[in-house]
Design an enzyme around this catalytic site. Structure first.
Site, short mmCIF file in Angstrom:
data_model
loop_
_atom_site.label_atom_id
_atom_site.label_comp_id
_atom_site.label_asym_id
_atom_site.label_seq_id
_atom_site.Cartn_x
_atom_site.Cartn_y
_atom_site.Cartn_z
N GLN A 36 5.38 60.12 11.81
CA GLN A 36 4.03 60.38 12.36
C GLN A 36 3.26 59.45 11.24
O GLN A 36 3.64 58.97 10.34
CB GLN A 36 3.86 61.81 12.32
CG GLN A 36 4.05 62.47 11.08
CD GLN A 36 4.53 63.95 11.40
OE1 GLN A 36 4.20 64.33 12.30
NE2 GLN A 36 4.83 64.49 10.17
N HIS A 67 -4.04 79.47 7.72
CA HIS A 67 -3.13 79.70 6.87
C HIS A 67 -2.85 81.28 6.57
O HIS A 67 -1.93 81.94 6.44
CB HIS A 67 -3.10 79.18 5.15
CG HIS A 67 -2.88 77.70 5.66
ND1 HIS A 67 -3.61 76.71 4.96
CD2 HIS A 67 -2.17 76.98 6.36
CE1 HIS A 67 -3.26 75.60 5.30
NE2 HIS A 67 -2.20 75.61 6.08
N ASP A 111 10.22 71.31 6.66
CA ASP A 111 9.30 70.42 7.01
C ASP A 111 10.05 69.25 7.58
O ASP A 111 10.86 68.60 6.61
CB ASP A 111 8.12 70.07 6.44
CG ASP A 111 7.08 69.52 7.46
OD1 ASP A 111 6.04 70.28 7.59
OD2 ASP A 111 7.08 68.49 7.82
N ASP A 142 14.93 68.38 9.92
CA ASP A 142 14.45 68.99 11.31
C ASP A 142 14.77 70.66 11.38
O ASP A 142 15.83 71.15 11.22
CB ASP A 142 15.27 68.19 12.49
CG ASP A 142 14.79 68.77 13.69
OD1 ASP A 142 13.92 69.56 14.01
OD2 ASP A 142 15.50 68.33 14.82
N GLY A 143 13.72 71.31 11.64
CA GLY A 143 13.55 72.72 11.71
C GLY A 143 14.45 72.99 12.86
O GLY A 143 15.04 74.34 12.70
N ASP A 161 5.07 76.95 11.61
CA ASP A 161 3.77 76.40 11.51
C ASP A 161 3.85 74.87 11.67
O ASP A 161 3.74 74.11 10.85
CB ASP A 161 3.52 76.54 9.85
CG ASP A 161 2.08 75.91 9.41
OD1 ASP A 161 1.49 75.40 10.03
OD2 ASP A 161 1.86 76.07 8.13
N THR A 163 3.25 71.32 14.02
CA THR A 163 2.09 70.35 14.85
C THR A 163 2.04 70.95 16.35
O THR A 163 2.68 71.72 16.84
CB THR A 163 2.44 69.21 14.80
OG1 THR A 163 3.71 68.70 14.89
CG2 THR A 163 1.96 68.41 13.27
N ASP A 164 1.18 70.15 16.96
CA ASP A 164 1.08 70.44 18.57
C ASP A 164 2.60 70.27 19.20
O ASP A 164 3.15 69.47 18.76
CB ASP A 164 -0.15 69.57 19.21
CG ASP A 164 -1.39 69.85 18.59
OD1 ASP A 164 -1.59 70.79 18.19
OD2 ASP A 164 -2.12 68.91 18.92
N PRO A 168 8.08 65.34 17.41
CA PRO A 168 8.99 66.31 16.73
C PRO A 168 8.97 67.60 16.90
O PRO A 168 9.68 68.51 16.70
CB PRO A 168 8.72 65.86 15.30
CG PRO A 168 7.51 65.32 15.16
CD PRO A 168 7.27 64.53 16.34
#
Ligand code: SAM
Length: 285
Positions: A36, A67, A111, A142-143, A161, A163-164, A168
């Protein structure tokens, strides 16, 4: 009124016909990682700002809202949380909040992008001050793949937690992924997923997240709204589900006597966030 693009960062929400701007002092850093585009700005009034793929991730001024609400409600809902997994969360703000819980014995953060964490260490050191805690393990992979390989019943709380739900992170908002999370959680396990804006996404993303969590076997689900000035509409949400029991039953006394400092979360905020606004009552009725 036109804004001078040299002194303002603007995120345009094309579909909603709105935009959010912060006046900037300086563009401190820009890079393309393997996954990204990452940018760091210094702003006039919100401190430093992290942007991923053009989307605001966090500012120094208001990240505590997100958070704290991504961590403490889930941790005070589980009866005895000792093993926590964070998927995403590379800025380490959620990790810092989780580690405030003295009874937590291990936190694995997964992450996909190590560069997010390295930039956070450089520009947001206050979020990373607990990264060396012996209970914390920071993995960069990769989660989704990590969760597939995690043993059954090996976590008490999973915090997504992310990203949109594009790029990924798309697969982190998927039934298959939630099924794996359900398997990895032990009895009484709690999952929480950042679930976008109640105003914009209640009848799309939030409805789907709730339905998918119930479909893979979680017993009870609730979306907790909270203010987040720098995200679209200024209002955000965390959707939480529990494997057994009632999502409303949290450890209120432990929350009251928590013995660590928060800036937004407390037992009354937790209770209030469980209330369902009228327009969200029909989501999975
Ligand atoms: N507060 C933010 C928000 O709601 O927009 C989320 C912040 S956090 C920086 C999101 C993290 O999710 C990023 O660091 C990104 O690298 C990570 N991420 C995205 N997809 C992932 C995946 N498949 N596995 C693990 N981490 C992922």
């Amino acid at each position: 009124m036109a804004l001078d693009s040299n002194t303002w960062f603007t995120e345009i929400f094309q579909n909603e016909g709105t935009a959010f701007s912060l006046q900037i002092k300086q563009h401190l850093h820009s890079e393309q990682s393997a996954y990204q585009t990452l940018d760091i700005y210094d702003t006039e009034t919100f401190g430093k700002l992290m942007v991923i793929d053009g989307c605001v991730m966090l500012t120094q001024r208001d990240n505590f809202l997100y958070h704290e609400m991504m961590s403490h409600p889930a941790l005070f809902t589980h009866r005895n949380p000792k093993r926590v997994v964070i998927i995403g969360g590379g800025d380490c703000g959620t990790l810092k909040e989780v580690l405030k819980h003295a009874d937590v014995e291990s936190v694995i953060q997964v992450d996909i992008d190590e560069r997010v964490t390295r930039l956070s260490e450089q520009f947001f050191p206050e979020l990373c001050e607990c990264n060396e805690d012996a209970r914390a393990s920071l993995l960069f992979e990769d989660g989704i793949a990590w969760m597939k390989n995690a043993p059954d019943g090996s976590a008490d709380v999973i915090i997504i937690d992310s990203t949109d739900p594009v790029g990924p992170a798309e697969g982190l908002f998927a039934t298959d992924f939630y099924r794996e999370c359900n398997r990895v959680l032990g009895a009484g396990g709690v999952i929480v997923q950042q679930s976008e804006s109640p105003l914009l996404h209640s009848h799309t993303i939030i409805k789907d997240v709730q339905a998918d969590l119930l479909a893979v076997g979680f017993a009870s689900v609730r979306t907790l709204p909270f203010p987040q000035p720098v995200y679209p509409t200024g209002w955000w949400s965390a959707t939480m589900a529990i494997k057994e029991g009632d999502i409303e039953a949290f450890r209120k006394e432990d929350s009251t006597s928590r013995g660590f400092k928060t800036s937004y979360y407390n037992e009354a905020i937790h209770q209030a966030a469980l209330a369902v606004p009228e327009f969200m009552k029909d989501l999975n009725a």
